[in-house]
Design a protein around this motif. Structure first.
Motif, PDB file in Angstrom:
ATOM      1  N   GLY A 107       0.807  -1.213   0.000  1.00  0.00           N
ATOM      2  CA  GLY A 107       0.000   0.000   0.000  1.00  0.00           C
ATOM      3  C   GLY A 107       0.841   1.264   0.000  1.00  0.00           C
ATOM      4  O   GLY A 107       1.859   1.339   0.678  1.00  0.00           O
ATOM      5  N   MET A 108       0.399   2.274  -0.757  1.00  0.00           N
ATOM      6  CA  MET A 108       1.149   3.525  -0.849  1.00  0.00           C
ATOM      7  C   MET A 108       0.891   4.460   0.318  1.00  0.00           C
ATOM      8  O   MET A 108       1.736   5.273   0.677  1.00  0.00           O
ATOM      9  CB  MET A 108       0.788   4.251  -2.145  1.00  0.00           C
ATOM     10  N   GLU A 109      -0.293   4.374   0.895  1.00  0.00           N
ATOM     11  CA  GLU A 109      -0.671   5.337   1.938  1.00  0.00           C
ATOM     12  C   GLU A 109      -1.860   4.802   2.735  1.00  0.00           C
ATOM     13  O   GLU A 109      -2.509   3.834   2.344  1.00  0.00           O
ATOM     14  CB  GLU A 109      -1.052   6.683   1.303  1.00  0.00           C
ATOM     15  N   ARG A 110      -2.092   5.447   3.868  1.00  0.00           N
ATOM     16  CA  ARG A 110      -3.249   5.152   4.722  1.00  0.00           C
ATOM     17  C   ARG A 110      -3.360   3.673   5.108  1.00  0.00           C
ATOM     18  O   ARG A 110      -4.452   3.111   5.194  1.00  0.00           O
ATOM     19  CB  ARG A 110      -4.550   5.625   4.054  1.00  0.00           C
ATOM     20  N   ILE A 111      -2.226   3.049   5.359  1.00  0.00           N
ATOM     21  CA  ILE A 111      -2.232   1.663   5.812  1.00  0.00           C
ATOM     22  C   ILE A 111      -2.524   1.644   7.314  1.00  0.00           C
ATOM     23  O   ILE A 111      -1.967   2.442   8.072  1.00  0.00           O
ATOM     24  CB  ILE A 111      -0.876   0.981   5.525  1.00  0.00           C
TER      25      ILE A 111
ATOM     26  N   VAL B 169       2.571   3.246   5.587  1.00  0.00           N
ATOM     27  CA  VAL B 169       2.961   3.043   4.184  1.00  0.00           C
ATOM     28  C   VAL B 169       3.498   1.627   4.078  1.00  0.00           C
ATOM     29  O   VAL B 169       4.245   1.167   4.946  1.00  0.00           O
ATOM     30  CB  VAL B 169       4.055   4.044   3.757  1.00  0.00           C
ATOM     31  N   GLY B 170       3.113   0.916   3.036  1.00  0.00           N
ATOM     32  CA  GLY B 170       3.597  -0.438   2.847  1.00  0.00           C
ATOM     33  C   GLY B 170       5.111  -0.492   2.805  1.00  0.00           C
ATOM     34  O   GLY B 170       5.746   0.338   2.154  1.00  0.00           O
ATOM     35  N   PHE B 171       5.710  -1.452   3.493  1.00  0.00           N
ATOM     36  CA  PHE B 171       7.163  -1.502   3.629  1.00  0.00           C
ATOM     37  C   PHE B 171       7.859  -1.656   2.273  1.00  0.00           C
ATOM     38  O   PHE B 171       8.918  -1.063   2.045  1.00  0.00           O
ATOM     39  CB  PHE B 171       7.557  -2.654   4.566  1.00  0.00           C
ATOM     40  N   PHE B 172       7.315  -2.453   1.383  1.00  0.00           N
ATOM     41  CA  PHE B 172       7.896  -2.630   0.055  1.00  0.00           C
ATOM     42  C   PHE B 172       7.681  -1.378  -0.786  1.00  0.00           C
ATOM     43  O   PHE B 172       8.620  -0.841  -1.391  1.00  0.00           O
ATOM     44  CB  PHE B 172       7.255  -3.844  -0.619  1.00  0.00           C
ATOM     45  N   ALA B 173       6.459  -0.880  -0.827  1.00  0.00           N
ATOM     46  CA  ALA B 173       6.138   0.308  -1.633  1.00  0.00           C
ATOM     47  C   ALA B 173       6.959   1.512  -1.189  1.00  0.00           C
ATOM     48  O   ALA B 173       7.403   2.315  -2.022  1.00  0.00           O
ATOM     49  CB  ALA B 173       4.644   0.619  -1.524  1.00  0.00           C
TER      50      ALA B 173
END
Length: 317
Positions: free
Chosen positions: A111-115, A130-134
């Motif tokens: 996820g890019m945002e709002r996780i 923010v998603g750790f990979f993204a």
């Protein structure tokens, strides 16, 4: 001349691969049925890449003190460090060949945002992660157009993402050859009205940047220019800015068109301004006049054809 292959990174589940925790997928119809006709995808599932099985227990972001884990709901099996390391590896070794990336929304890895970040007790959460990979992909590749599958359902965000993918790909082809001020100026000239429609201030500043170049480091100039361009294009063009750009383009035909043709074009722009017709209506008229009254400078403008017409991205804006 051989056609350039545009490569885009994508979360594997969005490509239809059954890699989710429950053996399912979240296939993106737009990406796989429409955009795939024009691009080549490189698929990534960071959770599988770091060794998690299919199926697997769900994982989520959990705040423990000053750190955030990516673990099972009971707090076990933290894979945050592995996801970060894998993301950094992809970001620095593979993402440089990509012209865009589509991530899976709400994923603790992609996820890019709002996780959602849960507290340690699992009794509450905040949507600020923010998603750790993204995060690694975006951090190490600030020029790269990135979007989430859910946001691509918004026609304005979808159009903007695809447009930026094509602009970045054009830049990537340009910098494969030795750079010169002439090459940069030509590139800017082609994207002039596209940038005007998105960010008039950036349009003026980048024109000034190139116009005042005094022969210093050409690579530093190129880096500053492309960062300014991609940043300026990131916000979807407003109806007002599009109208301003259309009127500038209209001015090129003031000596060519009959009175009734000028009136027809003005009315098409006004109807677009009022929201009665989409952008492609006045654009189609301008393209028609350009065919009848060829103008080399305008024919090179990316604003007219920023991406393949069959994507129909301007039919709704």
């Amino acid at each position: 001349m051989q056609k350039t292959t545009i490569k885009i990174g994508i979360s594997a589940c969005l490509a239809g691969e059954k890699v989710r925790f429950d053996t399912g997928h979240k296939r993106s119809n737009f990406c796989m049925d429409e955009l795939s006709k024009h691009v080549e995808y490189t698929r990534f599932c960071p959770e599988v890449a770091v060794g998690l099985p299919i199926p697997r227990p769900t994982i989520r972001q959990v705040r423990v003190g000053d750190t955030i884990k990516v673990c099972r709901p009971d707090g076990s099996g933290d894979v945050g460090p592995q996801l970060t390391e894998y993301g950094k590896k992809v970001a620095t070794e593979q993402a440089k060949e990509l012209s865009g990336f589509v991530f899976c929304a709400k994923s603790p890895s992609c996820g890019m945002e709002r996780i959602k970040i849960y507290n340690e007790a699992g009794t509450g959460n905040t949507s600020e992660g923010v998603g750790f990979f993204a995060e690694q992909i975006m951090k190490h590749n600030p020029l790269l157009p990135c979007e989430e599958n859910g946001r691509l359902n918004d026609i304005h965000l979808r159009e903007n993402f695809v447009m930026r993918v094509y602009v970045l790909n054009s830049w990537q082809q340009l910098v494969k050859e030795p750079l010169s001020v002439h090459h940069l100026t030509q590139f800017h000239a082609k994207h002039k009205y596209l940038l005007m429609a998105h960010n008039y201030q950036a349009y003026r500043e980048l024109g000034k940047l190139l116009g005042t170049y005094a022969g210093d480091d050409i690579n530093a100039l190129a880096d500053e220019y492309i960062l300014g361009l991609m940043t300026g294009l990131k916000k979807p063009a407003s109806r007002r800015n599009n109208c301003n750009t259309l009127m500038h383009l209209q001015g090129y035909f003031k000596k060519d068109l009959a009175k009734v043709e000028k009136q027809e074009l003005r009315e098409a722009i006004d109807e677009y301004r009022s929201g009665l017709v989409p952008l492609y209506v006045p654009l189609t008229l301008l393209k028609h006049h350009l065919k009848v009254h060829p103008k080399e400078y305008l024919e090179k403008q990316v604003f007219f054809n920023p991406y393949p017409h069959d994507l129909k991205l301007r039919f709704g804006i």
